[in-house]
Enzyme design. Sequence first.
Site, mmCIF file in Angstrom:
data_model
loop_
_atom_site.group_PDB
_atom_site.id
_atom_site.type_symbol
_atom_site.label_atom_id
_atom_site.label_comp_id
_atom_site.label_asym_id
_atom_site.label_seq_id
_atom_site.Cartn_x
_atom_site.Cartn_y
_atom_site.Cartn_z
ATOM 1 N N LYS A 1 0.820 -1.215 0.000
ATOM 2 C CA LYS A 1 0.000 0.000 0.000
ATOM 3 C C LYS A 1 0.855 1.267 0.000
ATOM 4 O O LYS A 1 0.312 2.366 -0.038
ATOM 5 C CB LYS A 1 -0.922 0.006 1.212
ATOM 6 N N GLU A 2 2.152 1.091 0.077
ATOM 7 C CA GLU A 2 3.001 2.279 0.070
ATOM 8 C C GLU A 2 3.877 2.286 -1.184
ATOM 9 O O GLU A 2 3.503 2.840 -2.190
ATOM 10 C CB GLU A 2 3.808 2.351 1.370
#
Lengths: 301, 555
Positions: A123-124
């Site tokens: 998610k990053e």
Amino acid sequence: MKFWALLLPVALAGADKLVIPAGLDAYLPVPDGNPITREKVELGKKLFFDTRLSRDHSVSCATCHVPKLAFTDDRPLSVGVAGRLGNRRVPRIINRGYGKSFFWDGRAATLEEQVLEPVQNPKEMDMTLEEAAARTGLSIQAIQQALASYVRTILSGDSPYDRYLLGDLNALTEPQRAGLRLFRGRAGCTACHLGPNLTDERFHNTGIGAPGEEGRMAATGRAHDRGAFKTPSLREAARTPPYMHDGSLESLEEVIEFYDRGGRPNAALDAEIRELKLTAVEKAAIVRFLGALSGTVRDGM
Amino acid sequence: MGLRLACLALAAGWAVAFESPAPRLLWAGPEVTLLGGPSRDGRYLSYVDPATRNLAIRETGSGRSRMVTRKAPASEEFAYFSAMSPDSRRVAYAWFNEQGFYDLRVIDVDGSSPRILYRNEEAGFVQPCAWSPDSKFILTLLFRTDNISQIVLVPAEGGPPKILRSLNWVYPKRMDISPDGRFIVYDSFADEASGDRTIYLLSVDGASERRLVSLPGSHLFPLWMPDGKRIVYASERAGTMDAWELEIEDGEPRGAPRLVRRDLGRFLPLGITAAGELVFGLRSGEVDVFVTTLETPARHAHRVTQRFPGRNTAPAWSPDGQAIAYLSRRGSENFGQESRAIVIRRLDSDDERELLPKLAHLERVRWSPDGKSLLVSGSDNQGRGGLYLVDSGTAAVRALVSEAGASFRGFEGVFSSDGRSVFYLHRDAGLRRRELTTGKEATLYPDKRFRHLVVSPDGKLLAAGLENTGIALLPTAGGEPRIIPFRGLTELEWGRELVAARGTELWRIPLDGAPPAKLESPGNRAAGLSLHPDGRRIALTAGNVKSEIWALPLR
């Protein structure tokens, strides 16, 4: 009293000096295996802004940890590659060299451990470490040590509060002083927000967040840590909304109201959290005092 | 020579031959206090004159003393810790000011040029420990209201302190700066869970810190030798308080610590002179808990227990008069989990039971009316002072009031006569009532000057000392206080009658307007007094602790 020498140069390896802002300890803990050097800090800074560390070249560390926003951003939740929404608010990464654990749930014990996680988080930045090494032409260890060294140099201090503590009794306005008295007195803020960095580096359940959220329990496995999150530093807080680990409170006024009500009741609510019954004037005074915690943010050598 | 020192040769036997020469007595007498230290040349000692509470200087050769500060006789201000400059011309000292906290000040030894170097209520306790070799800085301990202690360098000519290191509420007992000005040694807890102290070395430029002693036991009070090649410190590793030394080279320990002198008793290193003499304070004598009668306290006193002699204080009779609770110190620390136990002694069987509540400091205890719990003033393991309920059977702790800004001694509190609420004295809010079941609080009397809170047996009145004025009688239902004039109050207790203490004196305080009546003196009484429900017996803390100053030549 003259306020010269408010910036304290600290000797590092070789002839380098790291400038510590007023109010912080001259002693900045650094692991034996990763002494701070100018070369590593400069490399770390380049990597911090390097989008090659993300899958689609769209984000770097600095995308979320924006220097002009005290190394956080202004969104409730983090946004990574391809617009993927994260689970938590981006923490301000100021003064983390003094930290004892990292991430909201404290799952990383060192900055060296911490800095590589966002690179790998889907998610990053959504990379493998091997891919990051190949793209940058650096070893994984070199990336790790350089990023951690740079993050150690991100420091916030020299705020009106620091100057006040150092003896400049005019550095705070009277409303701010009233706020300070409440902060460490009846409002009980110093139960968690204490010391030069205004955090106890511990974990507390205030009731903020989704019901059943694991929080610290994810790192410890202990049931009584459910819903507990690390106390953030309050430095630069006034200019970096929104607040709490989920970014759910939009202003400091909302934060004070939340604590005045005694947090959000739940079975694991921290014993420190209780109804305060502050007046409107008192709440405003605390907000004003929090404004005195913003000072100078420095990074690099 | 003190008893412990006199026994040294016998107790230590042949080992003495390899230790440093015997210490010599520098100063003994009632005026000795251990809040200062020697000058570098050894010719002077700074101290606090106990009669006036002024900063004073004593010439070690002639024994002559002179006052350095001159406070007004009626002033509540006083001098506290001090350290002399390397050239013996100035003294840095802590001064309890008229606002109720400590300044860091400096003054010439002739009493001229006094000036305030640091004054801030937010760091209201200061302790000057040493001067830098160039006399430009004073190594000082700050203790902040958020329970953080800080090692700082304060410029001797004025200016903001340089913060070197922040620590938690368990502050160093001693710090010293190396003769080359590069390193500081200090003692602190070995880890957060431990009650043992150890020695750390911190570089003045902030570049490094390291633990110097990793042996079991407590190691504390480090001082640098004048050559800068060794530190000397106190250690309890062998079960007695001994002086040890450790070689240091360029900030690194060299070899293992070596014994300097065994069993120096309860000694407190004050400084090392240029000639290599360790000047230290020595406390002798002891206080303990005694049971006696109110009418003839000196004649019928007997120790409440034979266990841990000299370590027992703060007695409290149980409501039925069948038991007595008291505090008993363990080890040398005043803080830390299990540094003090609550002992409950049954008077009918002489059985004793220990409670070890999870608290870092216990100051005093009061029984609940049903005898099931104890109201404890003290602080928790994060150094937050307050009031705690301790189950008298299980030692389980419940925090009633716990605040970071409060003194480690906590708040004075008493149960209401029905046991449903407690009354307590809050530093910022005055006399408050807290309901135990709901946690609701209300301020009864906002006056913040009350001290020594007690409640009448019928629960209708509270009594508290009112700073330098008298004893305030305060209706628990609210209403105008009545003041009974009584100066110099040091303690109050309310059994069948109201009894006040003024130092070692005990006084009966009639409530009908008659003047206070002096009772027979119990002798060397210390703080800690409880009246038995029969109105005849009392339990009190009594004894005599003397301080002496000695010098130990170091090889």
